[in-house]
Design an enzyme around this catalytic site. Structure first.
Site, PDB file in Angstrom:
ATOM      1  CG  ASP A  19      -1.874   1.118   1.318  1.00 50.39           C
ATOM      2  OD1 ASP A  19      -1.625   2.151   0.662  1.00 50.39           O
ATOM      3  OD2 ASP A  19      -2.880   0.999   2.038  1.00 50.39           O
ATOM      4  CE  LYS A  76      -7.209   8.574   2.228  1.00 53.54           C
ATOM      5  NZ  LYS A  76      -6.774   7.271   2.707  1.00 53.54           N
TER       6      LYS A  76
HETATM    7  C1  LIG Z   1      -7.324   6.004   2.957  1.00 55.34           C
HETATM    8  C2  LIG Z   1      -6.453   4.815   2.889  1.00 55.34           C
HETATM    9  C3  LIG Z   1      -6.908   3.613   2.334  1.00 55.34           C
HETATM   10  C4  LIG Z   1      -8.335   3.414   1.873  1.00 55.34           C
HETATM   11  O1  LIG Z   1      -8.651   4.182   0.787  1.00 55.34           O
HETATM   12  P1  LIG Z   1     -10.128   4.755   0.470  1.00 55.34           P
HETATM   13  O2  LIG Z   1      -9.926   5.549  -0.757  1.00 55.34           O
HETATM   14  O3  LIG Z   1     -10.527   5.582   1.665  1.00 55.34           O
HETATM   15  O4  LIG Z   1     -11.016   3.587   0.314  1.00 55.34           O
HETATM   16  C5  LIG Z   1      -6.015   2.566   2.258  1.00 55.34           C
HETATM   17  N1  LIG Z   1      -4.749   2.671   2.700  1.00 55.34           N
HETATM   18  C6  LIG Z   1      -4.286   3.809   3.252  1.00 55.34           C
HETATM   19  C7  LIG Z   1      -2.874   3.868   3.733  1.00 55.34           C
HETATM   20  C8  LIG Z   1      -5.117   4.917   3.363  1.00 55.34           C
HETATM   21  O5  LIG Z   1      -4.651   6.035   3.935  1.00 55.34           O
END
Ligand SMILES: *Cc1c(COP(=O)(O)O)cnc(C)c1O
Length: 381
Positions: free
Chosen positions: A176, A201
């Site tokens: 991630d 993000k």
């Molecule tokens: C926000 C986030 C997610 C999930 O993403 P969404 O777009 O809110 O579904 C996954 N991993 C991390 C590190 C995040 O900050």
């Protein structure tokens, strides 16, 4: 587009050739669900229905693939939709996932509740401890899930070492990369099999869209994912794809400024008497600093800290800033502040992922850094 171009060139041009029918320099928002066929099955551009594919989404997918140095990009309606589609493609009931003990709360919830109901097991472990990671593997482990820097404790794990460890056991390393963004870190080059993003993000970067993505090199797995992207249907709309594409164009300059501002904030906090500890991989005192310096181009915009005054002091700081807005999410141009234990990570209470109650998390934006410092100093009292 030629992948030898530099990152900022790819961000602005990859997948974004001027529109062949009008010359439009910016990729159009193809706000359509369906496409005229010239005779049955006679598709003009390969498009038949926008769940299967849409030209604005294709532009985003090609751009994200180029930025991560992968061959295939797939866009989704959210980061969690991307994760769900990935996990239900590569896992079967009875399989096992090793995940970080400080994973994003939503990823943990997906694996520990939704996928658990589907018969998938998991072990949460500290990824900084490679012996513990090795010990967490079972013969059924198919995925090693990694988040570096992690949310909200900014833990750093060694991607090359984890890639080797996963591949020795024929598991996939999934990274991630939301916190770093591809500008600061490119996990595929370090051994990751699949990169996951919440494009909500830093990639989107303006707190105006929710989206997700997967990027990978392997064509066979990409084909299975593409089939499930359509068959499961968690796709983003054209306008959301366009917003992410627009955000991505400035990713490099934004990340440089996020990183510079965050370092100034972290240094100020580290010297402040009301602050007990600061979590920022750019500080030489951070336990992951050297690994981060090796695998990242910069240290990013996220900073967490705890307070000498405990939980009450943490809550007070969160409610007393004015430039930092109290809110969840991260990665936008504006600075945000939050209390993870009661907000983003409330679902982790009672789990191995529970976060300290005296922790405050900052998403340091790209406002004037003097205003950010003054705002925090005022709130710290
Ligand atoms: C926000 C986030 C997610 C999930 O993403 P969404 O777009 O809110 O579904 C996954 N991993 C991390 C590190 C995040 O900050």
């Amino acid at each position: 587009m030629d992948e030898r171009y530099g990152f900022e060139t790819l961000a602005i041009h990859a997948g974004q050739e001027p529109d062949p029918s009008t010359g439009s320099v910016v990729v159009p928002i193809h706000q359509t669900s369906t496409y005229k066929q010239d005779g049955v099955g006679g598709l003009r551009g390969g498009y038949e229905y926008s769940r299967s594919a849409n030209p604005t989404r294709t532009a985003l997918e090609e751009c994200l693939a180029a930025l991560e140095g992968g061959a295939h990009g797939l866009a989704f309606a959210s980061g969690l939709a991307a994760e769900d589609t990935l996990l239900r493609t590569v896992l079967r009931p009875g399989d096992h996932v090793v995940l970080p003990d400080d994973a994003y709360g939503g990823s943990f919830r997906l694996i520990a509740t939704v996928l658990a109901g589907w018969g998938v097991e998991h072990t949460a472990v500290h990824l900084g401890d490679l012996d513990a990671v090795r010990a967490a593997f079972t013969p059924a482990t198919k995925v090693l899930w990694c988040e570096t820097p992690s949310n909200p404790l900014l833990g750093i794990s060694d991607l090359a070492a984890l890639g080797q460890l996963a591949h020795e056991r024929e598991a996939l390393l999934v990274v991630d990369n939301t916190f770093a963004s591809p500008y600061l870190q490119q996990p595929l080059a370090l051994g990751a099999d699949v990169v996951v993003h919440s494009t909500t993000k830093y990639l989107g970067g303006h707190s105006d869209v929710v989206g997700g993505a997967l990027v990978l090199a392997d064509g066979e797995l990409a084909g299975q994912l593409r089939f499930h992207q359509n068959a499961m249907g968690a796709v983003p709309g054209p306008f959301d794809c366009w917003l992410v594409l627009r955000g991505v164009k400035t990713l490099g300059v934004r990340m440089d400024r996020h990183s510079a501002n965050a370092l100034r904030v972290a240094e100020m906090l580290a010297a402040h008497p009301a602050v007990a500890s600061v979590y920022y991989p750019g500080l030489p005192s951070h336990p992951g600093h050297e690994v981060a310096a090796k695998q990242m181009r910069g240290f990013g915009g996220m900073v967490s800290f705890t307070l000498v005054g405990g939980e009450q002091a943490a809550l007070r700081v969160c409610e007393q800033t004015t430039v930092f807005t109290l809110g969840e999410s991260l990665g936008g141009v504006e600075s945000l502040i939050e209390h993870p234990a009661r907000m983003t990570h409330a679902s982790a209470i009672g789990s191995p992922l529970e976060v300290p109650v005296d922790l405050v998390r900052l998403s340091v934006g790209i406002e004037s850094v003097d205003d950010l410092l003054a705002d925090l100093i005022r709130a710290l009292g």
